[in-house]
Design a protein around this motif. Structure first.
Motif, PDB file in Angstrom:
ATOM      1  N   GLN A  83       0.710  -1.017  -0.533  1.00 37.18           N
ATOM      2  CA  GLN A  83       0.026  -0.281   0.021  1.00 37.18           C
ATOM      3  C   GLN A  83       0.644   0.521  -0.150  1.00 37.18           C
ATOM      4  OE1 GLN A  83      -2.860   0.222  -0.405  1.00 37.18           O
ATOM      5  NE2 GLN A  83      -3.768   2.163   0.061  1.00 37.18           N
ATOM      6  N   PRO A  84       1.996   0.962   0.873  1.00 36.15           N
ATOM      7  CA  PRO A  84       2.386   3.021   1.040  1.00 36.15           C
ATOM      8  C   PRO A  84       3.299   3.332  -0.887  1.00 36.15           C
ATOM      9  CG  PRO A  84       3.541   1.269   2.721  1.00 36.15           C
ATOM     10  CD  PRO A  84       2.183   0.443   1.862  1.00 36.15           C
ATOM     11  N   PHE A  85       3.935   1.650  -1.136  1.00 37.39           N
ATOM     12  CA  PHE A  85       4.041   2.409  -2.825  1.00 37.39           C
ATOM     13  C   PHE A  85       2.863   2.762  -3.409  1.00 37.39           C
ATOM     14  CE2 PHE A  85       6.732  -0.493  -1.143  1.00 37.39           C
ATOM     15  CZ  PHE A  85       7.869   0.288  -0.952  1.00 37.39           C
ATOM     16  N   GLU A  86       1.875   1.883  -3.313  1.00 32.90           N
ATOM     17  CA  GLU A  86       0.675   2.286  -4.816  1.00 32.90           C
ATOM     18  C   GLU A  86       0.358   3.819  -3.784  1.00 32.90           C
ATOM     19  OE1 GLU A  86      -1.014   1.036  -7.036  1.00 32.90           O
ATOM     20  OE2 GLU A  86       0.642  -0.590  -6.816  1.00 32.90           O
ATOM     21  N   VAL A  87       0.206   4.416  -2.709  1.00 37.49           N
ATOM     22  CA  VAL A  87      -0.486   5.535  -2.441  1.00 37.49           C
ATOM     23  C   VAL A  87       0.768   6.753  -3.106  1.00 37.49           C
ATOM     24  CG1 VAL A  87      -0.207   7.250  -0.455  1.00 37.49           C
ATOM     25  CG2 VAL A  87      -1.552   4.783  -0.465  1.00 37.49           C
ATOM     26  N   GLY A 201       1.917  13.480   7.782  1.00 34.25           N
ATOM     27  CA  GLY A 201       0.415  13.185   8.652  1.00 34.25           C
ATOM     28  C   GLY A 201       1.244  11.805   9.651  1.00 34.25           C
ATOM     29  N   GLY A 202       2.512  12.033   9.345  1.00 31.64           N
ATOM     30  CA  GLY A 202       3.292  10.671  10.226  1.00 31.64           C
ATOM     31  C   GLY A 202       2.651   9.301   9.473  1.00 31.64           C
ATOM     32  N   ALA A 203       3.640   8.230  10.245  1.00 31.71           N
ATOM     33  CA  ALA A 203       3.891   7.307   9.420  1.00 31.71           C
ATOM     34  C   ALA A 203       2.912   6.402   8.488  1.00 31.71           C
ATOM     35  CB  ALA A 203       5.122   6.336  10.604  1.00 31.71           C
ATOM     36  N   LEU A 204       2.006   6.698  10.212  1.00 35.79           N
ATOM     37  CA  LEU A 204       0.430   5.825   9.461  1.00 35.79           C
ATOM     38  C   LEU A 204       0.011   5.915   7.925  1.00 35.79           C
ATOM     39  CD1 LEU A 204      -0.857   5.246  12.755  1.00 35.79           C
ATOM     40  CD2 LEU A 204      -0.279   3.489  11.241  1.00 35.79           C
ATOM     41  N   ALA A 205       0.053   8.054   7.777  1.00 39.52           N
ATOM     42  CA  ALA A 205      -0.249   8.464   6.713  1.00 39.52           C
ATOM     43  C   ALA A 205       0.064   7.399   5.055  1.00 39.52           C
ATOM     44  CB  ALA A 205       0.993  10.153   6.591  1.00 39.52           C
ATOM     45  N   MET A 206       1.004   6.707   4.966  1.00 42.19           N
ATOM     46  CA  MET A 206       1.786   5.781   3.561  1.00 42.19           C
ATOM     47  C   MET A 206       0.820   5.159   4.025  1.00 42.19           C
ATOM     48  SD  MET A 206       5.735   5.906   4.561  1.00 42.19           S
ATOM     49  CE  MET A 206       5.415   5.266   5.853  1.00 42.19           C
ATOM     50  N   TRP A 207      -0.289   4.372   4.701  1.00 39.00           N
ATOM     51  CA  TRP A 207      -1.468   3.113   4.349  1.00 39.00           C
ATOM     52  C   TRP A 207      -2.678   4.019   4.057  1.00 39.00           C
ATOM     53  CZ3 TRP A 207       3.179   2.794   7.436  1.00 39.00           C
ATOM     54  CH2 TRP A 207       4.002   1.348   6.871  1.00 39.00           C
ATOM     55  N   ARG A 208      -3.119   5.134   4.093  1.00 39.29           N
ATOM     56  CA  ARG A 208      -4.081   5.485   3.752  1.00 39.29           C
ATOM     57  C   ARG A 208      -4.591   4.541   2.853  1.00 39.29           C
ATOM     58  NH1 ARG A 208      -4.169  11.430   3.464  1.00 39.29           N
ATOM     59  NH2 ARG A 208      -2.399  12.577   4.174  1.00 39.29           N
ATOM     60  N   ALA A 274     -13.913  -5.917 -18.387  1.00 39.56           N
ATOM     61  CA  ALA A 274     -15.039  -4.461 -18.256  1.00 39.56           C
ATOM     62  C   ALA A 274     -16.315  -4.411 -17.045  1.00 39.56           C
ATOM     63  CB  ALA A 274     -15.227  -4.349 -19.676  1.00 39.56           C
ATOM     64  N   LEU A 275     -16.505  -5.329 -17.141  1.00 41.58           N
ATOM     65  CA  LEU A 275     -17.565  -5.261 -16.537  1.00 41.58           C
ATOM     66  C   LEU A 275     -16.983  -5.300 -15.128  1.00 41.58           C
ATOM     67  CD1 LEU A 275     -19.832  -8.058 -18.566  1.00 41.58           C
ATOM     68  CD2 LEU A 275     -20.688  -5.695 -18.750  1.00 41.58           C
ATOM     69  N   SER A 276     -16.752  -5.794 -14.788  1.00 40.24           N
ATOM     70  CA  SER A 276     -15.968  -5.369 -12.919  1.00 40.24           C
ATOM     71  C   SER A 276     -15.840  -4.027 -13.390  1.00 40.24           C
ATOM     72  CB  SER A 276     -14.978  -6.881 -13.079  1.00 40.24           C
ATOM     73  OG  SER A 276     -14.283  -6.528 -11.397  1.00 40.24           O
ATOM     74  N   ALA A 277     -15.037  -3.544 -13.905  1.00 37.04           N
ATOM     75  CA  ALA A 277     -14.478  -2.026 -13.428  1.00 37.04           C
ATOM     76  C   ALA A 277     -15.324  -1.237 -13.846  1.00 37.04           C
ATOM     77  CB  ALA A 277     -13.696  -1.467 -15.077  1.00 37.04           C
ATOM     78  N   TRP A 278     -16.206  -1.540 -14.070  1.00 34.98           N
ATOM     79  CA  TRP A 278     -17.722  -0.505 -13.860  1.00 34.98           C
ATOM     80  C   TRP A 278     -18.659  -0.984 -13.488  1.00 34.98           C
ATOM     81  CZ3 TRP A 278     -19.444  -1.552 -19.818  1.00 34.98           C
ATOM     82  CH2 TRP A 278     -18.540  -0.242 -20.625  1.00 34.98           C
ATOM     83  N   VAL A 279     -18.762  -2.145 -12.631  1.00 30.50           N
ATOM     84  CA  VAL A 279     -19.546  -2.034 -11.289  1.00 30.50           C
ATOM     85  C   VAL A 279     -18.452  -1.792 -10.366  1.00 30.50           C
ATOM     86  CG1 VAL A 279     -20.381  -3.706  -9.992  1.00 30.50           C
ATOM     87  CG2 VAL A 279     -20.539  -4.206 -12.047  1.00 30.50           C
ATOM     88  N   LEU A 280     -17.387  -1.948 -10.329  1.00 29.88           N
ATOM     89  CA  LEU A 280     -16.350  -1.310  -8.777  1.00 29.88           C
ATOM     90  C   LEU A 280     -16.110   0.125  -8.644  1.00 29.88           C
ATOM     91  CD1 LEU A 280     -14.177  -4.497  -8.527  1.00 29.88           C
ATOM     92  CD2 LEU A 280     -16.691  -3.783  -6.857  1.00 29.88           C
ATOM     93  N   ALA A 281     -15.721   0.760 -10.181  1.00 30.26           N
ATOM     94  CA  ALA A 281     -15.639   1.748 -10.554  1.00 30.26           C
ATOM     95  C   ALA A 281     -16.047   3.101  -9.711  1.00 30.26           C
ATOM     96  CB  ALA A 281     -16.069   3.323 -11.887  1.00 30.26           C
ATOM     97  N   PRO A 282     -17.212   3.429  -8.257  1.00 36.17           N
ATOM     98  CA  PRO A 282     -17.013   3.890  -7.589  1.00 36.17           C
ATOM     99  C   PRO A 282     -16.382   3.571  -6.433  1.00 36.17           C
ATOM    100  CG  PRO A 282     -19.657   2.885  -8.578  1.00 36.17           C
ATOM    101  CD  PRO A 282     -18.402   2.948  -9.038  1.00 36.17           C
ATOM    102  N   ILE A 283     -16.038   2.329  -5.949  1.00 32.14           N
ATOM    103  CA  ILE A 283     -15.145   1.904  -4.736  1.00 32.14           C
ATOM    104  C   ILE A 283     -13.526   2.400  -5.072  1.00 32.14           C
ATOM    105  CG2 ILE A 283     -13.974   0.414  -3.411  1.00 32.14           C
ATOM    106  CD1 ILE A 283     -16.897  -1.211  -4.151  1.00 32.14           C
ATOM    107  N   ASP A 284     -13.745   2.978  -6.740  1.00 29.89           N
ATOM    108  CA  ASP A 284     -12.103   2.654  -7.116  1.00 29.89           C
ATOM    109  C   ASP A 284     -12.163   4.195  -6.649  1.00 29.89           C
ATOM    110  OD1 ASP A 284      -9.547   2.747  -7.670  1.00 29.89           O
ATOM    111  OD2 ASP A 284     -10.018   2.533  -9.717  1.00 29.89           O
ATOM    112  N   ALA A 285     -12.914   5.485  -7.031  1.00 24.78           N
ATOM    113  CA  ALA A 285     -12.819   7.086  -7.404  1.00 24.78           C
ATOM    114  C   ALA A 285     -12.971   6.751  -6.025  1.00 24.78           C
ATOM    115  CB  ALA A 285     -13.747   7.488  -7.903  1.00 24.78           C
ATOM    116  N   ALA A 286     -13.691   6.526  -4.875  1.00 22.39           N
ATOM    117  CA  ALA A 286     -13.686   6.387  -3.263  1.00 22.39           C
ATOM    118  C   ALA A 286     -12.149   6.437  -2.831  1.00 22.39           C
ATOM    119  CB  ALA A 286     -14.855   6.110  -2.582  1.00 22.39           C
ATOM    120  N   ARG A 287     -12.143   4.922  -3.267  1.00 20.63           N
ATOM    121  CA  ARG A 287     -10.403   5.042  -2.795  1.00 20.63           C
ATOM    122  C   ARG A 287      -9.376   6.053  -3.205  1.00 20.63           C
ATOM    123  NH1 ARG A 287      -6.067   1.461  -4.303  1.00 20.63           N
ATOM    124  NH2 ARG A 287      -7.042   1.434  -6.575  1.00 20.63           N
ATOM    125  N   THR A 288     -10.145   6.622  -4.187  1.00 19.34           N
ATOM    126  CA  THR A 288      -8.544   7.594  -5.114  1.00 19.34           C
ATOM    127  C   THR A 288      -8.741   9.057  -4.248  1.00 19.34           C
ATOM    128  OG1 THR A 288      -8.650   6.640  -6.415  1.00 19.34           O
ATOM    129  CG2 THR A 288      -7.595   9.085  -7.158  1.00 19.34           C
TER     130      THR A 288
END
Length: 498
Positions: A83-87, A201-208, A274-288
């Motif tokens: 997760q730190p590298f993805e963030v 934000g401290g060390a925990l900020a890398m695990w947003r 494609a169908l899976s990405a469309w269904v989960l697009a709101p969760i991905d946007a919320a994660r961003t």
């Protein structure tokens, strides 16, 4: 009286010889053979061991629950480690480059420069020590010492240094300001981004958004498998061929070569992604949003962020095209790479393990080279959902509060091609290696070109590349160990070249 069940040769089948096992007569003749439980049936197989053919008994309920918990724990641990590298990668992708990155350092050094100029005008040189005239004379008089008053001498701290409020900013202050934003001098450095996050934000900020990432990964894998099975049933394709080919991995899976209909398998896998990405697009946007907003910016839960979307729990319209291309193109390349290598290049994973490994690595590198620019555009489109006025809710009476982000983000999203053009030709500046070398040597003034060029589309590429190197290296070594003796010797000869 002779037993009627004893075998008597049939005159119509004089050359038929019954099997030596299976008859009740032979079973009764041998004392070690157990009696058959079904007296009506004429054949038993007491000498055959079924342990190698029949799997073990189904696990108990407790064992099944423990297995699911172990799998979930392993997957969550994997998300936590990466997760730190993805963030850091997501921050670099969404961050809008300034016109001149050096201008960000000037306001923080303004007070220090003013202080140095005043000292030079008054006859002082920088942060030099007190002169000998300011030192007390301990041998002339017993009177108490009084420091000489001088209107030109500013207040000094220990060892003649300027006060703390005029000194250069501390190490943990150079990455942030009063608004909570982090400042990066190098727009491509992952380590500097992680350092700025921990300082701000401290060390925990890398695990947003770790929990949101875990939920997204689990649902994505589940929905993609479901859509594969559903589409396979609709188009009358073997479900085993569809489910055995795993797409989206770092290294292409050669199991698609056993499919009876590889073209249909590729298309169904791409459509399921494609169908899976469309269904989960709101969760991905919320994660961003959870990653790019400070901890003081609410809401901080996944459900609360989903409710804050312009269309709660549904994908916004402007995310449909970029989500489609981001999910389909990499999946199409990943699943079709083994088929192309087998059909057009004549490579086989069993006969040519070393060549196959190198070819799949090149295919995965091509996959990453197409995936990263599209992912950069996707992240900017996702955060623009909350920052762009064009994507506001349809109700005019609703009031939307402008969100605060930890880095400068785009305030609008105009589409895929305009965003790529803006990154390469409008944002920030870029220098060619030739101009940079000439400026360092003093042969020519520093020349800056508007826009970041193609390099701006590949921010954070090291995360995906080093992940590919690790997975490919592990699979390459594993293939050498598990292959046949001939394949192992052939791969070992070429393995030293890698």
């Amino acid at each position: 009286m002779q037993d009627s069940r004893q075998y008597v040769p049939n005159p119509l089948r004089p050359y038929y010889v019954p099997p030596s096992i299976g008859t009740d007569a032979l079973a009764n003749a041998t004392s070690s053979a157990p009696k058959s439980s079904s007296q009506g049936s004429g054949f038993t197989f007491p000498d055959i061991d079924y342990a190698d053919y029949i799997p073990e008994a189904s696990p108990s309920l407790t064992g099944s629950i423990k297995s699911y918990i172990d799998q979930a724990f392993w997957k969550y641990t994997t998300v936590v480690l990466g997760q730190p590298f993805e963030v850091a990668k997501l921050i670099l992708q969404t961050r809008v480059a300034q016109e001149d990155e050096e201008d960000e350092e000037k306001p923080r050094n303004r007070h220090r420069y003013q202080y140095e100029d005043e000292n030079k005008m008054n006859g002082y040189n920088g942060y030099e020590e007190h002169s000998s005239d300011d030192e007390p004379n301990y041998f002339t008089s017993a009177a108490p010492f009084e420091p000489p008053s001088s209107s030109r001498s500013p207040a000094r701290g220990r060892r003649g240094r300027p006060p703390r409020d005029l000194a250069s900013p501390r190490a943990n202050d150079r990455h942030q300001d009063s608004s909570g934003r982090i400042h990066l001098k190098n727009p491509h450095s992952l380590l500097e981004t992680l350092s700025a996050l921990s300082s701000n934000g401290g060390a925990l900020a890398m695990w947003r958004a770790t929990n949101s990432t875990f939920v997204y990964n689990i649902l994505n894998r589940t929905l993609e498998t479901f859509f594969k099975g559903f589409l396979a049933a609709v188009f009358a394709v073997s479900e085993n061929d569809i489910l055995s080919s795993s797409a989206g991995g770092a290294v292409p899976d050669p199991s698609i070569l056993t499919s009876t209909t590889p073209a249909a398998t590729i298309l169904i896998s791409t459509a399921a992604a494609a169908l899976s990405a469309w269904v989960l697009a709101p969760i991905d946007a919320a994660r961003t949003r959870l990653i790019l907003t400070p901890s003081t910016e609410g809401p901080r839960t996944l459900l609360g962020t989903l409710q804050a979307l312009p269309t709660p729990y549904l994908i916004p319209a402007h995310l449909l095209p970029i989500t489609f291309f981001t999910s389909t193109l990499p999946t199409l390349i990943s699943t079709s790479t083994p088929v192309v290598l087998k059909s057009y290049l004549g490579l086989d994973p069993a006969m040519n393990p070393a060549s196959w490994s190198v070819a799949t690595f090149l295919g995965s590198a091509l996959d990453l080279s197409i995936k990263f620019p599209l992912e950069t555009v996707l992240r900017r489109a996702q955060i623009a959902t909350w920052t762009s006025p064009a994507h506001s809710p349809p109700k005019p009476s609703s009031k939307r509060k402008a969100i605060t982000t930890i880095v400068p983000v785009p305030q609008s999203y105009r589409g895929i091609i305009p965003t790529i053009w803006s990154i390469t030709r409008e944002e920030g500046f870029s220098e060619t290696p030739k101009d940079k070398t000439a400026a360092l040597m003093g042969k020519a003034p520093r020349r800056k070109r508007k826009g970041q060029g193609i390099e701006g589309l590949y921010r954070g590429w090291r995360v995906g590349f080093w992940g590919l190197i690790g997975v490919w290296g592990t699979s390459f070594v594993g293939g050498l160990q598990s292959g046949t003796e001939a394949a192992t010797s052939e791969a070992g000869v070429h393995g030293g070249k890698f």
